[in-house]
Motif scaffolding. Structure first.
Motif, PDB file in Angstrom:
ATOM      1  N   ASP A  92     -13.311   3.376  -3.913  1.00 48.46           N
ATOM      2  CA  ASP A  92     -13.902   3.173  -5.233  1.00 48.46           C
ATOM      3  C   ASP A  92     -15.394   2.865  -5.061  1.00 48.46           C
ATOM      4  O   ASP A  92     -15.776   1.744  -4.754  1.00 48.46           O
ATOM      5  N   MET A 137       1.288   3.846  -2.992  1.00 44.66           N
ATOM      6  CA  MET A 137       0.787   5.200  -2.770  1.00 44.66           C
ATOM      7  C   MET A 137       1.845   6.226  -3.153  1.00 44.66           C
ATOM      8  O   MET A 137       1.548   7.236  -3.800  1.00 44.66           O
ATOM      9  N   GLY A 193       0.809  -1.218   0.000  1.00 46.14           N
ATOM     10  CA  GLY A 193       0.000   0.000   0.000  1.00 46.14           C
ATOM     11  C   GLY A 193       0.838   1.262   0.000  1.00 46.14           C
ATOM     12  O   GLY A 193       0.597   2.189  -0.784  1.00 46.14           O
ATOM     13  N   GLU A 201     -10.877  -4.385   0.929  1.00 42.86           N
ATOM     14  CA  GLU A 201     -10.216  -4.042  -0.342  1.00 42.86           C
ATOM     15  C   GLU A 201     -11.141  -4.309  -1.522  1.00 42.86           C
ATOM     16  O   GLU A 201     -11.260  -3.490  -2.433  1.00 42.86           O
ATOM     17  N   GLU A 203      -9.759   7.639  -1.099  1.00 42.61           N
ATOM     18  CA  GLU A 203      -9.139   6.352  -1.451  1.00 42.61           C
ATOM     19  C   GLU A 203     -10.193   5.247  -1.495  1.00 42.61           C
ATOM     20  O   GLU A 203      -9.953   4.130  -1.052  1.00 42.61           O
ATOM     21  N   SER A 229      -8.788   1.410  -0.488  1.00 42.23           N
ATOM     22  CA  SER A 229      -7.448   1.208  -1.031  1.00 42.23           C
ATOM     23  C   SER A 229      -6.626   0.318  -0.107  1.00 42.23           C
ATOM     24  O   SER A 229      -6.847   0.283   1.106  1.00 42.23           O
ATOM     25  N   LYS A 230      -5.686  -0.402  -0.687  1.00 39.91           N
ATOM     26  CA  LYS A 230      -4.834  -1.328   0.068  1.00 39.91           C
ATOM     27  C   LYS A 230      -4.077  -0.602   1.173  1.00 39.91           C
ATOM     28  O   LYS A 230      -3.904  -1.116   2.277  1.00 39.91           O
TER      29      LYS A 230
END
Length: 420
Positions: free
Chosen positions: A412, A85, A81, A287, A410, A292-293
């Motif tokens: 989706d 990033m 991550g 996730e 972060e 986000s990871k």
């Protein structure tokens, strides 16, 4: 019908039901010893204990195997991550914001517990002579020996978290960091593949955990302290369906849909009374849901040490319950002192064996107005309330991750819509 039999939720729920039946109707089978003494295994900076009785053996084996995956998954997820990033300022910002969120939400949980306990007063009328106590010496001794240095040294999750952040920051400055990602990603995929295979045995762990609880304590032990149990469960339900509901609603996310999405993990936590048993699965599902990871890797591990909403509610209500049982009147200053102490001591609950009682004992020792011996009253029902604590902690960490992912941009949303 074939689809039902392939559903893990069905099997975990069936296992919990069978565990209750075995513990109630054949407790001697559930408590049958199959080992002379517990087996201790040290791996990944952590120590696992395999229990001696038939039911506990099944549960502890499953939990211990899942715990083996926790450190590697946290390590690889955080490194991937942070390296992906790239922006180190953002990493620091997410970490600081997470700690602030944890403190605010756990303080709200603490206040809710104190308010409800003062309104319902579950300790009034409890006759202490009717309740069988137990040996609390190990908890009070552990409470006296507790230190923050010991907490940090014993907490493998925090150690791995810090190491992964350090290495992630180090490799993020590496010119060809894509090679590091290419190396770690296949390893991550293999670990999660292996975890999926292990989770197929979740019904075995849930069966053993529930069978032991019912066989050891029995439903009849709930009656004298039933009012406290009902109050604790209702308070945690209020926290989940009011506080956490509105936290997710800020970003137009439906809490009930999220709970349905993680229903298998919730049943595993219910059956094993351990939120750690489903931690790796929660990280993977968050996730897949769109977080986000990097956010998942930072928030979930830290949350398991500092965002213990259920434990905080339990501690606050237990302190006031014992005060009511022993007719100890607490003035406003003493209540504020308890709030201040619990805001600190509750943060150490995840890193100590028998955490609930140890932190509770240390709090009572600090307040010095409520008999520490009163802990013996809670021994019989603690196992039943630990399920509510674990589930509330589990949901709270999931909600924290979703909220922070949205807050940082972060998340989706389209992926969430597809998954939910």
């Amino acid at each position: 019908m074939k689809r039902l039999f392939k559903n893990l939720t069905f099997w975990v729920l069936s296992a919990i039901t069978l565990g209750v039946l075995l513990g109630h109707f054949a407790p001697e089978v559930a408590l049958q010893k199959i080992l002379d003494k517990p087996i201790k295994i040290s791996l990944y900076l952590s120590e696992f204990e395999i229990k001696t009785t038939f039911s506990e053996f099944l549960s502890s084996i499953f939990i211990s195997i899942v715990k083996v995956f926790i450190c590697p998954i946290i390590f690889i997820t955080i490194m991937l991550g942070i390296i992906s990033m790239g922006d180190l300022k953002k990493v620091g910002k997410v970490g600081a914001k997470s700690l602030l969120y944890f403190e605010v939400v756990t303080t709200i949980a603490l206040l809710i517990g104190i308010v409800v306990a003062n309104i319902i007063r579950p300790g009034d009328g409890v006759v202490t002579s009717e309740i069988k106590g137990g040996d609390i010496s190990k908890y009070t001794q552990s409470a006296e020996a507790f230190s923050w240095l010991k907490f940090l040294l014993d907490n493998a999750t925090l150690q791995v978290l810090i190491l992964a952040i350090f290495l992630g920051v180090l490799f993020s400055n590496y010119g060809e960091r894509h090679k590091v990602v290419s190396f770690l990603q296949p390893i991550s995929n293999k670990i999660f593949w292996a975890l999926h295979k292990v989770m197929l045995f979740a019904p075995v762990g849930a069966f053993g955990g529930m069978a032991f609880t019912i066989a050891k304590y029995g439903v009849h032990t709930l009656l004298p302290l039933g009012k406290l149990m009902v109050t604790v469960y209702c308070t945690m339900a209020i926290f989940i369906f009011v506080v956490l509901y509105f936290i997710l609603r800020m970003y137009k996310i439906n809490l009930l849909k999220f709970l349905k999405y993680i229903r298998e993990e919730l049943l595993i936590v219910l059956g094993t009374s351990s939120s750690e048993a489903a931690l790796p699965s929660l990280m993977e599902k968050l996730e897949k849901m769109g977080c986000s990871k990097s956010v998942v890797g930072l928030v979930v591990p830290a949350g398991y040490s500092f965002n213990l909403d259920g434990t905080t509610i339990y501690l606050s209500m237990s302190v006031l319950f014992l005060a009511q049982v022993f007719n100890v009147h607490l003035d406003l200053q003493q209540i504020l002192t308890i709030i201040g102490i619990l805001m600190i001591t509750s943060k150490g609950a995840a890193g100590v064996t028998g955490s609930g009682f140890i932190v509770l004992a240390s709090t009572l020792s600090a307040v010095k107005v409520i008999p520490v011996e009163g802990l013996a009253l809670l021994l019989g029902v603690d196992r039943f309330m630990s399920e509510a604590r674990a589930i509330t902690n589990f949901i709270g960490n999931g909600v924290a991750t979703i909220w922070l992912a949205n807050n940082e941009g972060e998340f989706d949303r389209e992926q969430m819509e597809r998954v939910l």
